[in-house]
Structures are given as structure tokens and as C-alpha cells.
Design an enzyme around this catalytic site. Structure first.
Site, short mmCIF file in Angstrom:
data_model
loop_
_atom_site.label_atom_id
_atom_site.label_comp_id
_atom_site.label_asym_id
_atom_site.label_seq_id
_atom_site.Cartn_x
_atom_site.Cartn_y
_atom_site.Cartn_z
N ARG A 1 26.14 41.38 6.67
CA ARG A 1 26.65 41.46 8.18
C ARG A 1 28.04 42.40 8.18
O ARG A 1 28.40 42.71 9.17
CB ARG A 1 26.58 40.44 8.84
CG ARG A 1 26.46 40.48 10.38
CD ARG A 1 26.24 39.29 11.28
NE ARG A 1 25.74 38.18 10.98
CZ ARG A 1 26.22 37.04 10.56
NH1 ARG A 1 27.89 37.17 10.80
NH2 ARG A 1 26.06 35.85 10.32
N TYR B 1 25.43 56.40 32.47
CA TYR B 1 24.14 55.88 31.85
C TYR B 1 24.05 54.45 32.17
O TYR B 1 24.61 53.70 32.49
CB TYR B 1 24.64 55.86 30.33
CG TYR B 1 23.42 55.22 29.65
CD1 TYR B 1 22.22 55.72 29.80
CD2 TYR B 1 23.74 53.80 28.82
CE1 TYR B 1 21.21 54.81 29.16
CE2 TYR B 1 22.54 53.32 28.61
CZ TYR B 1 21.33 53.72 28.33
OH TYR B 1 20.37 53.17 27.79
N ASP C 1 32.93 57.50 26.04
CA ASP C 1 31.52 57.59 25.74
C ASP C 1 31.09 58.99 25.46
O ASP C 1 31.26 60.08 26.53
CB ASP C 1 30.36 56.99 26.73
CG ASP C 1 28.88 57.27 26.34
OD1 ASP C 1 28.66 58.01 25.50
OD2 ASP C 1 28.21 56.61 26.82
N LYS D 1 21.11 59.80 19.93
CA LYS D 1 20.82 61.07 20.76
C LYS D 1 21.37 62.19 19.79
O LYS D 1 20.66 62.44 18.71
CB LYS D 1 21.86 61.03 21.93
CG LYS D 1 21.58 59.59 22.71
CD LYS D 1 20.33 59.60 23.65
CE LYS D 1 20.04 58.39 24.21
NZ LYS D 1 21.09 57.69 24.79
C1 LIG Z 1 21.50 56.48 25.61
C2 LIG Z 1 22.86 56.44 26.04
C3 LIG Z 1 23.40 55.06 25.84
C4 LIG Z 1 23.00 53.93 24.87
O1 LIG Z 1 22.70 54.11 23.85
P1 LIG Z 1 21.38 53.32 22.95
O2 LIG Z 1 21.52 54.02 21.73
O3 LIG Z 1 20.22 53.83 23.85
O4 LIG Z 1 21.76 52.04 23.18
C5 LIG Z 1 24.79 55.26 26.21
N1 LIG Z 1 25.52 56.16 26.72
C6 LIG Z 1 24.99 57.33 27.02
C7 LIG Z 1 25.52 58.53 27.84
C8 LIG Z 1 23.43 57.54 26.45
O5 LIG Z 1 22.92 58.60 27.01
#
Ligand SMILES: *Cc1c(COP(=O)(O)O)cnc(C)c1O
Length: 370
Positions: free
Chosen positions: A46, A97, A168, A193
């Protein structure tokens, strides 16, 4: 003398490789051990492993900080908010998001945090809300509204008010903006992504320049257990090797499709900060080096028509998510958790790397057959 700084397309290819030894592997191994021989830094699975470390060091070089990999983007966001004490005042966008919005609303309802929701594009409103706040959470451009926060101004204002800043950076990526270099404390990615890029893995990351903050986040990851699998980390690093190539191509396609969509008689509005007529264009151009590969557009004939268009595409996949090599689209309000600030007729189009004429023909036939 320091080494000249490598460019991101070179870093994506060369970072996170094992040390060069005769017959040593070019790629990191997939570390399939839940535990390690005693006496070292890791001890137990972990805490870390060589596969995570390889991915983390590549993202670290791209973002200019020290990185931790998480089980998902949302696990990474959750770790950030766990830094804050109970009831801490947090400023965040009123649209972004939906998974992050749902988390913030649940923290708000339970009293875990006091969230001040603001229009992130309204710089004066954001600065006013930061008075007495502990933390500013920025997502820019926003998902799916493609609103752009004035990041350089907001980060300086936050610094002056001793408000911590997390960004983010999933939509923009380090190819077009570097929040840590602008003074943010933490940068977060949904590695799912653009970094991983093949719609085959869910992962997240956090990067920071501050060693003490890195240690606290490492501890949260270890205790709360939001850890990725080693195979996922390996896949993400494999995907990351081509991230700059994919992103450049997808971005070029996105700009061309945004231009064509804005002239399409079935479209009432296109949101893409790369279009000169977009309300966010001047601000985006002032500090971003590109505009990303997501285009959101509104269908003139309403939500039912928008839904049918998504169902009738042949090449573009009707599915949620974004940032993969393949194009995806969906009507965002099909999800009950999506903000009511997102129009019912809005389609979020994650533009991929296919030939742009093939994509445009699919867009045109989907409109014509709906
Ligand atoms: C998809 C997304 C997230 C969340 O990510 P996951 O990998 O699906 O948990 C957070 N912020 C943005 C802008 C996203 O497009």
C-alpha cells in the site's frame, strides 16, 4: 551547470525508464508483490512499488512536481480534501466535473466542508469568496462548460490571502498549462483521460512541489487505501508515451470541428476556447498554449434531437468519458448528477485522433439522420 530542460514530448517518451544496465528492461516491470523484504522504505504494497514510481516520475517531470498515483481521479480529489480540517471553507466552481461536484455536495451536506460555490469565470466573485477560505479548487477549462478561470490572477490572489490552491488539470494537460509553475500547491489529473489515453484504465494523480505536502498526501493514500493496481500503472505509462502526439492531433481536429460546428445550421452554440468568437478565448489565449480537444455544442432543436444525434453516430462512439484516442460524445444531462447549469441540449464531444474528414462526415450524417 544544470542540464537543459527537455521538452514535454521528449519527457513523455524518456521518463520513468529503469536505470540502464546490461540486459536490463527498457520498460518498468509490473510489480506483482503485495509485500517486500523487510528493512526497506516500502515494506508493504500500500506504500508503493516500482511500477507506480515509474509512472509517477514521468508525470512529475511533465508537471514539475513530485507525484502520487491514485486508484482514480476521484480518489485523488478525495485525498486533497482530506488534507482539510472539518468544516474548512473551500471555494469551488458551481459547475465542473460531475463526480467532483457530487463529492463537494456530499461534503457540504455532512458538514465535512463548507463549500462556497462560485462562477469560476467571474474573477471578482471568486476573489471575494476567498476571504477567510482555506482552499481554492480550480478546474479549468471546466467539464463540460469549457469555462476558463483566470488562473494567474486567482492563484496570486489566493497566495496573498494564504488560501491553498488545487487545480484539476485534466482538460488542459501540462502541454498547455502548468499550474505548479503558476504557484498552485497541488495539480490533479484524471490519468484515465489524456495521459493513459486508450479508454482502458481508470487512474488519478496528484503532484506538488512541496515535500511536506507530498508526505501528507502519501500518508492519506496509504491510510485510506485509494491505490492503483500495478498493471493499471503500467498501462497508463505505456499510454503516456504517446500522450503529446495524441493530444496535438486531437487538438488540431477539435479546432477544425469546432469551426465547422459553429457554421452548422443545426447548432445554436459552440463552446471551445480556441474559437476567436468564444467568450473565453481572450482569457484562454493570455496564459494557455492551446485549447484542448473537448468541444461542447448545443443542438438547436433541443435535447431529444441531441440524444438522437449521439445515438446515430457510426464512427464517433456514444459513451461517456474523454481523452482517449477514439472520439466519444454524449448529451451530458442524460446523467441525473449533471449540473442543471449545463444546458439539456449540450453534447460534450471528446475529439480523438481519427481523420478529421471522416469525423465531420459522421457528424453531418448523425445530424441528417436524426
Ligand atoms: C474524469 C474526470 C475526473 C474524475 O476522474 P476518474 O479517473 O474518472 O475518477 C475528474 N476531473 C475531470 C475534469 C474529469 O474529466
Amino acid at each position: 551547470m544544470s542540464e537543459p530542460k527537455l521538452s514535454p514530448e521528449t519527457i513523455a517518451i524518456s521518463a520513468g525508464r529503469p536505470p540502464i544496465t546490461k540486459d536490463g528492461s527498457l520498460n518498468p516491470n509490473i510489480s506483482l508483490s503485495s509485500t517486500f523484504h523487510a528493512g526497506g522504505e516500502l515494506g508493504y504494497g500500500r506504500s508503493g512499488n516500482e511500477t507506480w514510481s515509474a509512472l509517477e516520475s514521468a508525470i512529475s517531470e511533465l508537471e514539475g512536481g513530485q507525484t502520487l498515483a491514485f486508484a482514480s481521479g476521484n480518489a485523488a480529489i478525495s485525498a486533497v480534501f482530506h488534507l482539510l480540517p472539518i468544516g474548512a471553507p473551500v471555494v469551488a466552481s458551481d459547475q465542473g466535473y460531475s463526480g467532483c461536484m457530487a463529492m463537494l455536495h456530499s461534503f457540504q451536506e455532512s458538514g465535512r466542508l463548507e463549500v462556497r460555490f462560485v462562477d469560476i469565470a467571474n474573477t471578482d466573485a471568486v476573489i471575494a469568496a476567498m476571504n477567510g477560505a482555506a482552499f481554492l479548487w480550480l478546474e479549468s477549462p471546466t467539464n463540460p462548460g469549457l469555462e476558463v478561470a483566470d488562473m494567474p490572477t486567482l492563484i496570486v490572489a489566493a497566495r496573498n490571502l494564504s488560501v491553498g490552491v488545487g487545480v484539476d488539470n485534466t482538460f488542459a494537460t501540462p502541454l498547455i498549462q502548468n499550474p505548479l509553475a503558476m504557484g498552485a500547491d497541488i495539480v490533479m489529473h484524471s490519468v484515465t483521460k489524456y495521459f493513459a489515453g486508450h479508454s482502458d484504465v481508470i487512474m488519478g494523480s496528484l503532484s506538488t512541489k512541496m515535500p511536506a505536502l507530498h508526505s501528507r498526501l502519501h500518508e492519506i493514500r496509504k491510510i485510506h487505501g485509494g491505490i492503483p493496481g500495478p498493471y493499471e500503472a503500467w498501462l497508463a505509462l505505456r499510454g503516456l508515451r504517446t500522450f503529446p502526439l495524441r493530444f496535438e492531433k486531437a487538438q488540431e481536429n477539435a479546432l477544425e470541428l469546432a469551426k465547422r460546428l459553429s457554421k452548422h445550421p443545426g447548432v445554436s452554440r459552440v463552446r471551445y476556447p480556441g474559437l476567436p468568437e468564444d467568450s473565453q478565448h481572450d482569457r484562454a489565449k493570455s496564459f494557455m498554449r492551446g485549447f484542448g480537444a473537448v468541444v461542447s455544442f448545443e443542438v438547436k432543436d433541443g435535447p431529444e434531437k441531441a440524444e438522437r444525434i449521439c445515438e446515430n453516430s457510426k464512427l464517433i462512439t456514444h459513451a461517456t468519458s474523454l481523452g482517449g484516442i477514439e472520439s466519444l460524445w454524449e448529451r451530458r444531462r442524460r446523467w441525473p448528477a449533471e449540473s442543471t447549469l449545463t444546458p439539456e441540449n449540450l453534447i460534450r464531444f471528446s475529439v480523438g485522433c481519427e481523420n478529421v474528414e471522416d469525423l465531420w462526415r459522421d457528424v453531418e450524417q448523425a445530424f441528417a439522420n436524426s
